[in-house]
Design a protein around this motif. Structure first.
Motif, PDB file in Angstrom:
ATOM      1  N   GLU A 178       0.832  -1.210   0.000  1.00  0.00           N
ATOM      2  CA  GLU A 178       0.000   0.000   0.000  1.00  0.00           C
ATOM      3  C   GLU A 178       0.872   1.268   0.000  1.00  0.00           C
ATOM      4  O   GLU A 178       0.729   2.138   0.875  1.00  0.00           O
ATOM      5  CB  GLU A 178      -0.931   0.004   1.224  1.00  0.00           C
ATOM      6  N   PRO A 179       1.777   1.405  -0.974  1.00  0.00           N
ATOM      7  CA  PRO A 179       2.726   2.518  -0.932  1.00  0.00           C
ATOM      8  C   PRO A 179       2.105   3.896  -1.099  1.00  0.00           C
ATOM      9  O   PRO A 179       2.738   4.897  -0.788  1.00  0.00           O
ATOM     10  CB  PRO A 179       3.668   2.203  -2.099  1.00  0.00           C
ATOM     11  N   THR A 180       0.861   3.947  -1.596  1.00  0.00           N
ATOM     12  CA  THR A 180       0.188   5.243  -1.786  1.00  0.00           C
ATOM     13  C   THR A 180      -0.956   5.451  -0.795  1.00  0.00           C
ATOM     14  O   THR A 180      -1.714   6.406  -0.912  1.00  0.00           O
ATOM     15  CB  THR A 180      -0.361   5.358  -3.227  1.00  0.00           C
ATOM     16  N   ARG A 193       0.124  12.927  -5.409  1.00  0.00           N
ATOM     17  CA  ARG A 193       1.345  12.304  -4.884  1.00  0.00           C
ATOM     18  C   ARG A 193       1.329  10.797  -5.120  1.00  0.00           C
ATOM     19  O   ARG A 193       2.366  10.183  -5.351  1.00  0.00           O
ATOM     20  CB  ARG A 193       1.500  12.599  -3.388  1.00  0.00           C
ATOM     21  N   SER A 194       0.154  10.193  -5.072  1.00  0.00           N
ATOM     22  CA  SER A 194       0.045   8.755  -5.347  1.00  0.00           C
ATOM     23  C   SER A 194       0.519   8.432  -6.752  1.00  0.00           C
ATOM     24  O   SER A 194       1.277   7.480  -6.972  1.00  0.00           O
ATOM     25  CB  SER A 194      -1.410   8.292  -5.161  1.00  0.00           C
ATOM     26  N   HIS A 195       0.085   9.233  -7.724  1.00  0.00           N
ATOM     27  CA  HIS A 195       0.515   8.994  -9.103  1.00  0.00           C
ATOM     28  C   HIS A 195       2.015   9.252  -9.261  1.00  0.00           C
ATOM     29  O   HIS A 195       2.688   8.555 -10.036  1.00  0.00           O
ATOM     30  CB  HIS A 195      -0.299   9.856 -10.072  1.00  0.00           C
ATOM     31  N   GLU A 196       2.552  10.224  -8.548  1.00  0.00           N
ATOM     32  CA  GLU A 196       3.999  10.460  -8.607  1.00  0.00           C
ATOM     33  C   GLU A 196       4.770   9.234  -8.118  1.00  0.00           C
ATOM     34  O   GLU A 196       5.777   8.841  -8.719  1.00  0.00           O
ATOM     35  CB  GLU A 196       4.364  11.682  -7.771  1.00  0.00           C
ATOM     36  N   ILE A 197       4.291   8.638  -7.027  1.00  0.00           N
ATOM     37  CA  ILE A 197       4.964   7.442  -6.500  1.00  0.00           C
ATOM     38  C   ILE A 197       4.814   6.278  -7.469  1.00  0.00           C
ATOM     39  O   ILE A 197       5.766   5.521  -7.703  1.00  0.00           O
ATOM     40  CB  ILE A 197       4.397   7.088  -5.117  1.00  0.00           C
ATOM     41  N   SER A 236      -7.671   0.444  -7.626  1.00  0.00           N
ATOM     42  CA  SER A 236      -7.576  -0.007  -9.018  1.00  0.00           C
ATOM     43  C   SER A 236      -6.776   0.966  -9.876  1.00  0.00           C
ATOM     44  O   SER A 236      -6.068   0.560 -10.804  1.00  0.00           O
ATOM     45  CB  SER A 236      -8.981  -0.186  -9.605  1.00  0.00           C
ATOM     46  N   GLU A 237      -6.879   2.266  -9.560  1.00  0.00           N
ATOM     47  CA  GLU A 237      -6.173   3.275 -10.342  1.00  0.00           C
ATOM     48  C   GLU A 237      -4.656   3.125 -10.200  1.00  0.00           C
ATOM     49  O   GLU A 237      -3.908   3.385 -11.141  1.00  0.00           O
ATOM     50  CB  GLU A 237      -6.604   4.672  -9.884  1.00  0.00           C
ATOM     51  N   MET A 238      -4.201   2.694  -9.031  1.00  0.00           N
ATOM     52  CA  MET A 238      -2.777   2.467  -8.817  1.00  0.00           C
ATOM     53  C   MET A 238      -2.351   1.125  -9.425  1.00  0.00           C
ATOM     54  O   MET A 238      -1.278   1.005 -10.018  1.00  0.00           O
ATOM     55  CB  MET A 238      -2.442   2.499  -7.324  1.00  0.00           C
ATOM     56  N   ALA A 239      -3.200   0.114  -9.294  1.00  0.00           N
ATOM     57  CA  ALA A 239      -2.892  -1.203  -9.863  1.00  0.00           C
ATOM     58  C   ALA A 239      -2.769  -1.136 -11.373  1.00  0.00           C
ATOM     59  O   ALA A 239      -2.091  -1.973 -11.990  1.00  0.00           O
ATOM     60  CB  ALA A 239      -3.975  -2.202  -9.468  1.00  0.00           C
TER      61      ALA A 239
END
Length: 249
Positions: A173-175, A182-186, A208-211
């Motif tokens: 869960e890094p974001t 910031r989540s998208h930057e990571i 889901s957006e990060m996956a």
């Protein structure tokens, strides 16, 4: 080892907590192959077994049953100390809570894994500076966590994870503690580390957006792999556009 041999292979892996009537089976015969250089997202509802699977993959915990082969070695038969040696040599870890030392500079936080290895000061300093530069924090070496944004703190945590040049980066869960931008930057950073540095990335996420940045998405349900699908069009770094025209400070 040939190129087609998985770096990681789980076969019939189970994990039981407790004994007797109170026993709980968190993993129920998991089969999973991960090739060197993949970017895999692991998803699933709370209690699905995804975090237990991550702990098993990272050699933090030993399966109760089944086989876990890492680069051909049977991890399930290794002692605690032998698993620790594999972790130190091959794995880097990133967590939701950053886990940085509060009164310690970014440089010193990143140096910690090398300090534990007994690396001399000069090599520690050079490696940490290089890792911080690779995550976009050149010039921030002497700032403490309190002087950094959440996104910057997670970048320091990622630099600490990659300073040992691991083969595998495990991100849990890094974001989870970051806003959307910031989540998208990571995620873009993790994507670049995977594509440019060749680091195998395994990430647990409920978003889901990060996956969508991953090449594969593995979903756990009730301690088993419910689906394992290729992502034919992973999100590419630079494609995220923040809502509105104002830039965040």
């Amino acid at each position: 080892m040939t190129d087609t041999t998985p770096m990681i292979r789980l076969r019939g892996v189970t994990k039981r907590y407790g004994e007797g009537a109170t026993a709980f089976l968190a993993l129920k015969g998991v089969d999973l192959d991960i090739q060197r250089g993949e970017f895999v997202a692991i998803m699933g509802p709370s209690g699905s077994g995804k975090s237990t699977a991550m702990n098993t993959l990272g050699c933090l915990d030993r399966p109760t049953g089944g086989e876990y082969l890492f680069m051909g070695a049977h991890v399930e038969s290794l002692s605690r100390d032998e698993r620790a040696r594999i972790r130190r040599r091959y794995f880097g870890f990133v967590f939701q809570g950053f886990n940085l030392l509060a009164r310690t500079s970014a440089q010193e936080n990143v140096e910690l894994p090398l300090l534990y290895r007994g690396e001399p000061a000069g090599r520690r300093h050079a490696a940490a500076a290089k890792a911080l530069e690779s995550v976009g924090l050149k010039g921030w070496e002497h700032h403490t966590p309190a002087e950094l944004s959440g996104g910057q703190q997670q970048r320091v945590a990622i630099a600490r994870a990659i300073v040992t040049e691991p083969a595998v980066l495990l991100a849990d869960e890094p974001t989870g503690n970051l806003d959307t931008r910031r989540s998208h930057e990571i995620m873009e950073l993790l994507s670049r580390l995977n594509s440019e540095e060749g680091i195998t990335v395994l990430m647990v996420t409920h978003e889901s957006e990060m996956a969508a940045y991953a090449h594969r998405i593995v979903r756990f349900v009730d301690g088993q792999v419910a689906s394992d699908v290729l992502n034919s069009e992973p999100t590419q770094p630079g494609s995220f556009t923040p809502a509105g025209s104002m830039e965040a400070g």
